[in-house]
Design an enzyme around this catalytic site. Structure first.
Site, PDB file in Angstrom:
ATOM      1  N   ASN A  59       0.883  -1.171   0.000  1.00 15.39           N
ATOM      2  CA  ASN A  59       0.000   0.000   0.000  1.00 15.39           C
ATOM      3  C   ASN A  59       0.919   1.218   0.000  1.00 15.39           C
ATOM      4  O   ASN A  59       1.466   1.577   1.037  1.00 15.39           O
ATOM      5  CB  ASN A  59      -0.892  -0.030   1.244  1.00 15.39           C
ATOM      6  CG  ASN A  59      -1.703   1.243   1.403  1.00 15.39           C
ATOM      7  OD1 ASN A  59      -1.741   2.076   0.509  1.00 15.39           O
ATOM      8  ND2 ASN A  59      -2.340   1.387   2.551  1.00 15.39           N
ATOM      9  N   LYS A 108       0.206   4.212  -0.300  1.00 16.20           N
ATOM     10  CA  LYS A 108      -0.415   5.424   0.255  1.00 16.20           C
ATOM     11  C   LYS A 108      -0.117   6.609  -0.670  1.00 16.20           C
ATOM     12  O   LYS A 108       0.036   6.425  -1.873  1.00 16.20           O
ATOM     13  CB  LYS A 108       0.051   5.662   1.704  1.00 16.20           C
ATOM     14  CG  LYS A 108      -0.130   4.394   2.551  1.00 16.20           C
ATOM     15  CD  LYS A 108      -0.055   4.636   4.020  1.00 16.20           C
ATOM     16  CE  LYS A 108      -0.268   3.322   4.754  1.00 16.20           C
ATOM     17  NZ  LYS A 108      -0.334   3.471   6.196  1.00 16.20           N
ATOM     18  N   HIS A 130      -9.647   1.228   4.463  1.00 16.98           N
ATOM     19  CA  HIS A 130      -8.414   1.439   5.223  1.00 16.98           C
ATOM     20  C   HIS A 130      -8.710   2.396   6.378  1.00 16.98           C
ATOM     21  O   HIS A 130      -9.520   3.321   6.239  1.00 16.98           O
ATOM     22  CB  HIS A 130      -7.324   2.015   4.310  1.00 16.98           C
ATOM     23  CG  HIS A 130      -5.982   2.023   4.975  1.00 16.98           C
ATOM     24  ND1 HIS A 130      -5.627   2.980   5.893  1.00 16.98           N
ATOM     25  CD2 HIS A 130      -4.939   1.159   4.897  1.00 16.98           C
ATOM     26  CE1 HIS A 130      -4.406   2.711   6.341  1.00 16.98           C
ATOM     27  NE2 HIS A 130      -3.966   1.615   5.749  1.00 16.98           N
ATOM     28  N   GLU A 134      -7.209   4.825   7.495  1.00 20.76           N
ATOM     29  CA  GLU A 134      -7.000   6.246   7.177  1.00 20.76           C
ATOM     30  C   GLU A 134      -8.207   6.813   6.421  1.00 20.76           C
ATOM     31  O   GLU A 134      -8.533   7.991   6.556  1.00 20.76           O
ATOM     32  CB  GLU A 134      -5.687   6.416   6.384  1.00 20.76           C
ATOM     33  CG  GLU A 134      -4.482   6.202   7.306  1.00 20.76           C
ATOM     34  CD  GLU A 134      -3.235   5.671   6.629  1.00 20.76           C
ATOM     35  OE1 GLU A 134      -3.115   5.733   5.396  1.00 20.76           O
ATOM     36  OE2 GLU A 134      -2.358   5.165   7.373  1.00 20.76           O
ATOM     37  N   GLU A 164      -5.877  -4.813  10.281  1.00 20.74           N
ATOM     38  CA  GLU A 164      -4.872  -3.781  10.520  1.00 20.74           C
ATOM     39  C   GLU A 164      -5.196  -3.042  11.815  1.00 20.74           C
ATOM     40  O   GLU A 164      -5.998  -2.089  11.809  1.00 20.74           O
ATOM     41  CB  GLU A 164      -4.841  -2.779   9.360  1.00 20.74           C
ATOM     42  CG  GLU A 164      -4.439  -3.390   8.029  1.00 20.74           C
ATOM     43  CD  GLU A 164      -3.786  -2.359   7.114  1.00 20.74           C
ATOM     44  OE1 GLU A 164      -2.715  -2.657   6.583  1.00 20.74           O
ATOM     45  OE2 GLU A 164      -4.336  -1.260   6.954  1.00 20.74           O
ATOM     46  N   GLY A 216       2.067   2.297  10.792  1.00 23.77           N
ATOM     47  CA  GLY A 216       3.046   3.366  10.660  1.00 23.77           C
ATOM     48  C   GLY A 216       3.680   3.776  11.976  1.00 23.77           C
ATOM     49  O   GLY A 216       4.342   4.800  12.063  1.00 23.77           O
ATOM     50  N   SER A 264       2.923  -2.145  10.450  1.00 20.93           N
ATOM     51  CA  SER A 264       4.361  -2.252  10.732  1.00 20.93           C
ATOM     52  C   SER A 264       4.910  -3.652  10.488  1.00 20.93           C
ATOM     53  O   SER A 264       5.756  -4.125  11.248  1.00 20.93           O
ATOM     54  CB  SER A 264       4.677  -1.759  12.149  1.00 20.93           C
ATOM     55  OG  SER A 264       4.303  -0.390  12.288  1.00 20.93           O
TER      56      SER A 264
END
Ligand code: PGA
Length: 249
Positions: free
Chosen positions: A10, A12, A95, A97, A167, A173, A212
Site C-alpha cells: 500500500n 499510500k 483502510h 486512514e 490492521e 506506521g 508495521s
C-alpha cells in the site's frame, strides 16, 4: 484448505514517476524470490504506469480506494469500472486512514466492497481497532461490527471474492506490531465469524495482517495458521524490504 499467501504493498500517497519506475523495476527483477503472490496498490494517477511496468509479470496491481457509486456526478471519485479498465486486480477498501480522515462508515466501506466485486475487482477489506478500543477490551466487538456490515452487504458469496486485512490502527506506521499471538487471535476470530456464514468460504479466505510488518517480523507473523500474508505500508516503498517480506511468506 491450503491458502496461498499474498503480500500487497500500500504505497499510500507516496511516489513520483521516476521513483515509481525504479521501485517497480526492482520488484519485477526480484519477483522470482517471492514465495507469496505479490501486488502493489498505487495512487490513482500511477495505475497506468503500474500496468505498463507489470503487465505480463506475476505482480498484480490495484488501487487504494474505490467509489461506492458505479458512475455519474461524483466529482473526484473513481469508480470500479475505471479501475478495471486499468486492469487492476485489487482495490483496498475501508483502510483506517479512509475511515478516520474521510469519515467512511462501516456501511460505506461495505458498499465499496460491493461495488468492487460487481466490477470484477477483488476488494481488500480492512478492519481493525484503535488503541483506545483495544485498551477498552472491545477489539472483538469492533471487528465483528465492521465485518457484520460487510457480510450484510456482500454475504459469504462476496467474501469468497474478497481478501480481508486485519490492521490494528495502533500498529499502522507506528513501528508497533501486533505480536504474532495477538494477530492470530483476531485472524482466527475473523475466520470464525465468516464460518458462521459459510465454512468453505471461511476456510479459503485470505486474511492479511497489516501494521508495521517488516522483514524482521514478517516470517513469525506469517507462520501463524490464520495469517495469509501482509498489507504493507512503509516497507512497500523500499524494494529490498518488500521483497524480503515476500520471500519470508
Ligand atoms: P505500515 O502500513 O506497514 O506502514 O504500518 C500498513 C497499512 O497502513 O496498510
Amino acid at each position: 484448505m491450503a491458502r496461498t499467501k499474498l503480500v500487497a504493498g500500500n504505497w499510500k500517497m507516496h511516489g513520483e514517476t521516476a521513483g515509481n519506475q525504479a521501485l517497480l523495476d526492482a520488484l519485477k527483477a526480484g519477483a522470482a524470490t517471492a514465495k507469496a503472490a505479490m501486488a502493489v496498490c498505487v495512487p490513482f494517477p500511477y495505475l497506468g504506469q503500474a500496468r505498463a511496468a507489470l503487465a505480463g509479470t506475476s505482480i498484480a496491481w490495484g488501487s487504494q480506494d474505490v467509489s461506492r457509486h458505479a458512475q455519474g456526478a461524483y466529482t473526484g471519485e473513481v469508480c470500479a469500472a475505471m479501475l478495471k479498465d486499468f486492469e487492476c486486480r485489487y482495490a483496498i477498501v475501508g483502510h483506517s486512514e479512509r475511515r478516520s480522515y474521510h469519515g467512511e462508515t462501516d456501511e460505506v466501506v461495505a458498499a465499496k466492497a460491493d461495488a468492487a466485486i460487481k466490477s470484477g475487482l477483488v476488494p481488500i477489506i480492512c478492519v481493525g481497532e484503535t488503541l483506545a478500543e483495544r485498551e477498552g477490551n472491545i477489539t472483538a466487538a469492533v471487528i465483528t461490527r465492521q465485518l457484520d456490515a460487510v457480510i450484510a452487504s456482500i454475504g459469504a458469496a462476496g467474501l469468497a471474492k474478497s481478501v480481508v486485512a486485519y490492521e490494528p490502527v495502533w500498529a499502522i506506521g507506528t513501528g508497533k506490531t501486533a505480536s504474532p499471538e495477538q494477530a492470530q487471535e483476531v485472524h482466527a476470530s475473523i475466520r470464525a465469524r465468516v464460518a458462521k456464514e459459510d465454512a468453505n468460504v471461511a476456510a479459503g479466505l485470505q486474511i492479511l495482517y497489516g501494521g508495521s510488518m517488516k522483514p524482521n517480523n514478517a516470517k513469525e507473523l506469517m507462520a501463524q495458521p490464520d495469517i495469509d500474508g501482509g498489507l504493507i505500508g512503509g516497507a512497500a516503498l523500499v524494494a529490498a524490504d518488500f521483497l524480503a517480506i515476500c520471500a519470508a511468506a
